[in-house]
Scaffold this motif. Structure first.
Motif, PDB file in Angstrom:
ATOM      1  N   UNK A  29       0.813  -1.219   0.000  1.00  0.00           N
ATOM      2  CA  UNK A  29       0.000   0.000   0.000  1.00  0.00           C
ATOM      3  C   UNK A  29       0.846   1.267   0.000  1.00  0.00           C
ATOM      4  N   UNK A  30       2.100   1.168   0.465  1.00  0.00           N
ATOM      5  CA  UNK A  30       2.879   2.396   0.624  1.00  0.00           C
ATOM      6  C   UNK A  30       4.367   2.277   0.281  1.00  0.00           C
ATOM      7  N   UNK A  31       4.925   1.098   0.222  1.00  0.00           N
ATOM      8  CA  UNK A  31       6.364   0.955  -0.001  1.00  0.00           C
ATOM      9  C   UNK A  31       6.693   0.774  -1.480  1.00  0.00           C
ATOM     10  N   UNK A  32       7.599   1.590  -1.980  1.00  0.00           N
ATOM     11  CA  UNK A  32       8.015   1.475  -3.381  1.00  0.00           C
ATOM     12  C   UNK A  32       8.866   0.233  -3.621  1.00  0.00           C
ATOM     13  N   UNK A  33       9.319  -0.432  -2.570  1.00  0.00           N
ATOM     14  CA  UNK A  33      10.128  -1.634  -2.701  1.00  0.00           C
ATOM     15  C   UNK A  33       9.309  -2.907  -2.766  1.00  0.00           C
ATOM     16  N   UNK A  55       9.416  -4.803  -7.297  1.00  0.00           N
ATOM     17  CA  UNK A  55       9.180  -4.041  -8.530  1.00  0.00           C
ATOM     18  C   UNK A  55      10.131  -4.477  -9.649  1.00  0.00           C
ATOM     19  N   UNK A  56       9.571  -4.669 -10.832  1.00  0.00           N
ATOM     20  CA  UNK A  56      10.364  -5.069 -11.981  1.00  0.00           C
ATOM     21  C   UNK A  56      10.563  -6.569 -12.111  1.00  0.00           C
ATOM     22  N   UNK A  57      10.041  -7.338 -11.175  1.00  0.00           N
ATOM     23  CA  UNK A  57      10.173  -8.791 -11.226  1.00  0.00           C
ATOM     24  C   UNK A  57       8.846  -9.425 -11.619  1.00  0.00           C
ATOM     25  N   UNK A  58       8.907 -10.471 -12.409  1.00  0.00           N
ATOM     26  CA  UNK A  58       7.680 -11.140 -12.849  1.00  0.00           C
ATOM     27  C   UNK A  58       7.206 -12.200 -11.865  1.00  0.00           C
ATOM     28  N   UNK A  59       8.141 -12.930 -11.334  1.00  0.00           N
ATOM     29  CA  UNK A  59       7.729 -14.015 -10.441  1.00  0.00           C
ATOM     30  C   UNK A  59       7.804 -13.581  -8.988  1.00  0.00           C
ATOM     31  N   UNK A  60       6.959 -14.180  -8.163  1.00  0.00           N
ATOM     32  CA  UNK A  60       6.973 -13.808  -6.738  1.00  0.00           C
ATOM     33  C   UNK A  60       8.200 -14.360  -6.015  1.00  0.00           C
ATOM     34  N   UNK A 121      25.958  -0.558  -6.249  1.00  0.00           N
ATOM     35  CA  UNK A 121      25.545  -0.174  -4.895  1.00  0.00           C
ATOM     36  C   UNK A 121      25.270   1.321  -4.760  1.00  0.00           C
ATOM     37  N   UNK A 122      26.099   2.212  -5.325  1.00  0.00           N
ATOM     38  CA  UNK A 122      25.776   3.641  -5.205  1.00  0.00           C
ATOM     39  C   UNK A 122      24.440   4.010  -5.872  1.00  0.00           C
ATOM     40  N   UNK A 123      24.111   3.352  -6.969  1.00  0.00           N
ATOM     41  CA  UNK A 123      22.825   3.624  -7.629  1.00  0.00           C
ATOM     42  C   UNK A 123      21.653   3.092  -6.805  1.00  0.00           C
ATOM     43  N   UNK A 124      21.825   1.932  -6.199  1.00  0.00           N
ATOM     44  CA  UNK A 124      20.782   1.365  -5.340  1.00  0.00           C
ATOM     45  C   UNK A 124      20.538   2.300  -4.158  1.00  0.00           C
ATOM     46  N   UNK A 125      21.610   2.756  -3.527  1.00  0.00           N
ATOM     47  CA  UNK A 125      21.479   3.681  -2.391  1.00  0.00           C
ATOM     48  C   UNK A 125      20.817   4.985  -2.822  1.00  0.00           C
ATOM     49  N   UNK A 126      21.194   5.499  -3.997  1.00  0.00           N
ATOM     50  CA  UNK A 126      20.605   6.743  -4.487  1.00  0.00           C
ATOM     51  C   UNK A 126      19.092   6.576  -4.706  1.00  0.00           C
ATOM     52  N   UNK A 127      18.684   5.443  -5.247  1.00  0.00           N
ATOM     53  CA  UNK A 127      17.260   5.201  -5.474  1.00  0.00           C
ATOM     54  C   UNK A 127      16.498   5.151  -4.154  1.00  0.00           C
ATOM     55  N   UNK A 128      17.062   4.486  -3.147  1.00  0.00           N
ATOM     56  CA  UNK A 128      16.388   4.420  -1.849  1.00  0.00           C
ATOM     57  C   UNK A 128      16.374   5.780  -1.164  1.00  0.00           C
ATOM     58  N   UNK A 129      17.447   6.567  -1.311  1.00  0.00           N
ATOM     59  CA  UNK A 129      17.452   7.918  -0.721  1.00  0.00           C
ATOM     60  C   UNK A 129      16.364   8.781  -1.355  1.00  0.00           C
ATOM     61  N   UNK A 130      16.053   8.522  -2.612  1.00  0.00           N
ATOM     62  CA  UNK A 130      15.000   9.253  -3.301  1.00  0.00           C
ATOM     63  C   UNK A 130      13.620   8.753  -2.868  1.00  0.00           C
ATOM     64  N   UNK A 131      13.447   7.420  -2.777  1.00  0.00           N
ATOM     65  CA  UNK A 131      12.122   6.840  -2.566  1.00  0.00           C
ATOM     66  C   UNK A 131      11.687   6.717  -1.113  1.00  0.00           C
ATOM     67  N   UNK A 132      12.597   6.448  -0.205  1.00  0.00           N
ATOM     68  CA  UNK A 132      12.211   6.174   1.179  1.00  0.00           C
ATOM     69  C   UNK A 132      11.513   7.350   1.860  1.00  0.00           C
ATOM     70  N   UNK A 133      11.967   8.600   1.693  1.00  0.00           N
ATOM     71  CA  UNK A 133      11.215   9.707   2.313  1.00  0.00           C
ATOM     72  C   UNK A 133       9.784   9.815   1.778  1.00  0.00           C
ATOM     73  N   UNK A 134       9.589   9.601   0.479  1.00  0.00           N
ATOM     74  CA  UNK A 134       8.231   9.634  -0.078  1.00  0.00           C
ATOM     75  C   UNK A 134       7.406   8.469   0.468  1.00  0.00           C
ATOM     76  N   UNK A 135       8.026   7.305   0.615  1.00  0.00           N
ATOM     77  CA  UNK A 135       7.322   6.159   1.192  1.00  0.00           C
ATOM     78  C   UNK A 135       6.889   6.447   2.623  1.00  0.00           C
TER      79      UNK A 135
END
Length: 191
Positions: A29-33, A55-60, A121-135
């Motif tokens: 409902x709220x987490x971008x991850x 996100x971005x994965x087809x299988x569970x 890893x720096x790109x993964x961290x950058x994405x979470x720094x962007x998304x986590x505050x909005x989440x």
């Protein structure tokens, strides 16, 4: 191993916030991850297993409750996800601190990466720094951060004039009751 954290204040008791977070089905409902979580009922607790889609994965994949300390801390660890560049294991953790008239929630995401994914890893961290505050703001909105009641210093609102004859009255917004279910403290928003 990128790790990102943020804090958000929620005007609910730690028990209510914990009950909401303990049901991993609410993450979608709220987490971008978390793209989706299987709606099957799972009893919350240490070791509880949920099927979810990253996100971005087809299988569970599997999401396991790794830590469960009622009204204090909960963490979910995703099972290893393979890609041609390596593997990733996400850990979503939530620490709850009683604070004034609500709860201070510390949201953290840690991604364990292997092989060539370590270079990203720096790109993964950058994405979470962007998304986590909005989440965190979505989480606060879902839990219904109430508006502070007017204080004595606030001037009373001016009376509104009645609608002219023949025109319908403007609609009054309706309040919706929070859905509850048999959760340990009576709070289960999504189900």
């Amino acid at each position: 191993m990128p790790s990102v954290s943020t804090n958000v204040f929620v005007r609910r008791s730690p028990a209510e916030v914990f009950d909401f977070l303990a049901d991993a089905r609410n993450l979608a409902l709220w987490s971008s991850g978390v793209a989706s979580v299987d709606p099957a009922q799972v009893c919350p607790g240490h070791g509880a297993v949920y099927r979810y889609r990253f996100p971005g994965r087809r299988r569970p994949h599997l999401l396991v409750c790794a830590e469960y300390d009622p009204a204090r801390r909960i963490a979910f660890r995703g099972r290893r996800m393979w890609s041609p560049l390596g593997t990733q294991v996400p850990l979503y953790s939530f620490d709850l601190l009683p604070h004034a008239d609500g709860t201070l929630v510390r949201l953290s995401v840690t991604s364990t990466l292997t092989a060539a994914l370590l270079l990203l890893a720096p790109l993964v961290a950058m994405a979470w720094r962007r998304d986590l505050p909005a989440d965190s703001l979505k989480l606060r909105e879902l839990l219904g951060d109430p508006v502070a009641p007017p204080t004595a210093a606030t001037a009373p609102a001016a009376p509104t004039a009645p609608a002219p004859a023949g025109e319908p009255e403007p609609p009054v917004p309706s309040a919706t009751a929070m859905r509850t279910a048999p959760a340990p403290h009576g709070f289960d928003y999504a189900h």
